[in-house]
Design an enzyme around this catalytic site. Structure first.
Site, PDB file in Angstrom:
ATOM      1  N   CYS A 287      41.684-117.067  35.778  1.00 13.59           N
ATOM      2  CA  CYS A 287      40.455-116.277  35.861  1.00 13.59           C
ATOM      3  C   CYS A 287      40.015-115.730  34.510  1.00 13.59           C
ATOM      4  O   CYS A 287      38.854-115.867  34.118  1.00 13.59           O
ATOM      5  CB  CYS A 287      40.621-115.154  36.872  1.00 13.59           C
ATOM      6  SG  CYS A 287      41.847-113.895  36.450  1.00 13.59           S
ATOM      7  N   HIS A 345      42.390-109.565  38.774  1.00 12.70           N
ATOM      8  CA  HIS A 345      41.471-110.699  38.814  1.00 12.70           C
ATOM      9  C   HIS A 345      40.130-110.324  38.217  1.00 12.70           C
ATOM     10  O   HIS A 345      39.700-109.164  38.275  1.00 12.70           O
ATOM     11  CB  HIS A 345      41.270-111.169  40.254  1.00 12.70           C
ATOM     12  CG  HIS A 345      40.586-112.497  40.359  1.00 12.70           C
ATOM     13  ND1 HIS A 345      41.233-113.689  40.126  1.00 12.70           N
ATOM     14  CD2 HIS A 345      39.307-112.832  40.654  1.00 12.70           C
ATOM     15  CE1 HIS A 345      40.387-114.697  40.283  1.00 12.70           C
ATOM     16  NE2 HIS A 345      39.204-114.193  40.582  1.00 12.70           N
ATOM     17  N   ASN A 357      34.116-118.255  39.779  1.00 12.33           N
ATOM     18  CA  ASN A 357      35.449-117.763  40.085  1.00 12.33           C
ATOM     19  C   ASN A 357      36.506-118.842  39.905  1.00 12.33           C
ATOM     20  O   ASN A 357      36.385-119.937  40.445  1.00 12.33           O
ATOM     21  CB  ASN A 357      35.479-117.276  41.545  1.00 12.33           C
ATOM     22  CG  ASN A 357      36.703-116.469  41.884  1.00 12.33           C
ATOM     23  OD1 ASN A 357      37.325-115.871  41.013  1.00 12.33           O
ATOM     24  ND2 ASN A 357      37.032-116.422  43.166  1.00 12.33           N
TER      25      ASN A 357
END
Length: 383
Positions: A287, A345, A357
């Site tokens: 991420c 995240h 994402n």
């Protein structure tokens, strides 16, 4: 395997992970559907989908077959409404994984052919009913009985009634991508279903295989493909924000790699994520690797971890809700929202409740809803 004619410890990038080359993210793993798909954003000329690029897990030639079948099915079922390529893709994903591993020729022929188990009632492969041979082995390669064939896994007896010649070679061949996709479209359309209605779409899928588990699996793929096919509207986005978003969106379909990604783009990662997944043999992004790369293209150097990135730019408190986010903002998720040290995240907000994402091991960079991850912890505005 399916048959035709009605038969069927959650923790992430905590401080300890900084020991591993300052990797950022491994999302909590719970209740995620196996269907994980995304789109690469650049339009292609090799049969890719027009709506934003190509579906990352679908061979371009198969995707072309699905899209062409949608255009042709009206000739055979004029009253059919709502046939879309994600419907065909959802079926083919479950039935044959889009014929991945086979060679798909320019004319659509798939080799080696795809055969299901022999339906002799032996119980092998889940079959409990014997089906007598109907094609003398023409399509299923055996005269000893029936077996499902092609990327859409039709029985020869079913294909006899719905098979169509889509590629103009005068043969309706279930082992041809174009013919098989059109045959599946005709079959799902029935006598003229309106597939925009969920109940009729479900009826079509259950006709394909009368199993609630099968229905749920296919619907999951259809919904994922449908969502991924809708590229965000960037017409009102300009400057460095647009650069960030276009850079991130261009990586859709790139695999998740724990520890992967840098200012130079995707890279091999390291071992191991909290769930034990290694990125050492995967070239891609985690991420924060994706955010590092996207923002570097706009001239902004970010720290490597999600938690550290929360300290850059203007913080957007979670208490303001996701409506406070603007395109280009970083979006954070934490195990204990309000405590940035627990952030596990980060994504990049693109607007309309969606973000780019790199979610977790086993997935690819994709568009997701902002609420796809748990523990919303606000955002950060860098531009």
């Amino acid at each position: 395997m399916t048959r035709r004619r009605g038969r069927k410890a959650t923790w992430g990038c905590l401080t300890v992970m900084l020991l591993f080359a300052a990797v950022c993210c491994a999302a909590p793993i719970s209740g995620v559907i196996s269907a994980v798909v995304a789109l690469q954003s650049a339009a292609r000329d090799d049969g890719g989908i027009a709506e934003g690029g190509t579906a990352a897990d679908i061979p371009p030639r198969m995707l072309t077959a699905y899209k062409e079948a949608v255009q042709l099915v009206g000739r055979y079922v004029p009253r059919c409404r709502g046939m879309r390529w994600p419907i065909l893709a959802g079926i083919a994903k479950v039935e044959s994984n889009h014929a991945i591993g086979r060679t798909i020729a320019g004319n659509g022929d798939i080799r080696p052919r795809i055969y299901g188990v022999l339906l002799n009632g032996s119980g092998a492969g889940g079959n409990t009913t014997a089906f007598p041979d109907t094609d003398n082995g023409r399509w299923d390669g055996t005269a000893s009985g029936e077996r499902a064939v092609g990327p859409f896994q039709f029985l020869p007896s079913t294909w006899e009634g719905i098979g169509k010649d889509a590629n103009g070679d005068k043969t309706a061949d279930p082992h041809n991508a174009d013919d098989a996709a059109l045959g599946a479209a005709v079959y799902l359309c029935g006598n003229g279903r309106d597939l925009t209605k969920r109940s009729q779409l479900e009826a079509a899928i259950l006709q394909y295989n009368h199993s609630t588990e099968y229905l749920s699996n296919v619907l999951g793929w259809i919904d994922q493909y449908t969502t991924a096919a809708k590229s965000p509207d960037l017409k009102n986005v300009s400057g460095r924000v647009r650069t960030v978003l276009e850079t991130a969106l261009s990586q859709r379909g790139v695999p998740y790699s724990w520890g992967g990604g840098s200012t130079n783009g995707p890279s091999t990662g390291i071992c191991c994520s909290p769930s034990g997944k290694s990125g050492a043999d995967i070239t891609g992004f985690d991420c924060s690797g994706l955010t590092v790369y996207a923002y570097a293209k706009a001239g902004i150097q970010l720290p490597r971890t999600a938690a550290a990135q929360a300290g850059v730019g203007k913080r957007i408190p979670a208490s303001l809700g996701t409506s406070a986010l603007k395109a280009g903002d970083l979006v954070f998720y934490a195990y204990a929202p309000g405590h940035d040290s627990t952030i596990y995240h980060v994504g990049i907000y693109v607007g309309s409740g969606r973000m780019v994402n790199a979610a977790r091991p086993g997935t690819v960079v994709r568009l997701d809803a902002v609420d796809a991850m748990s523990g919303y912890a606000g955002g950060a505005r860098l531009l």
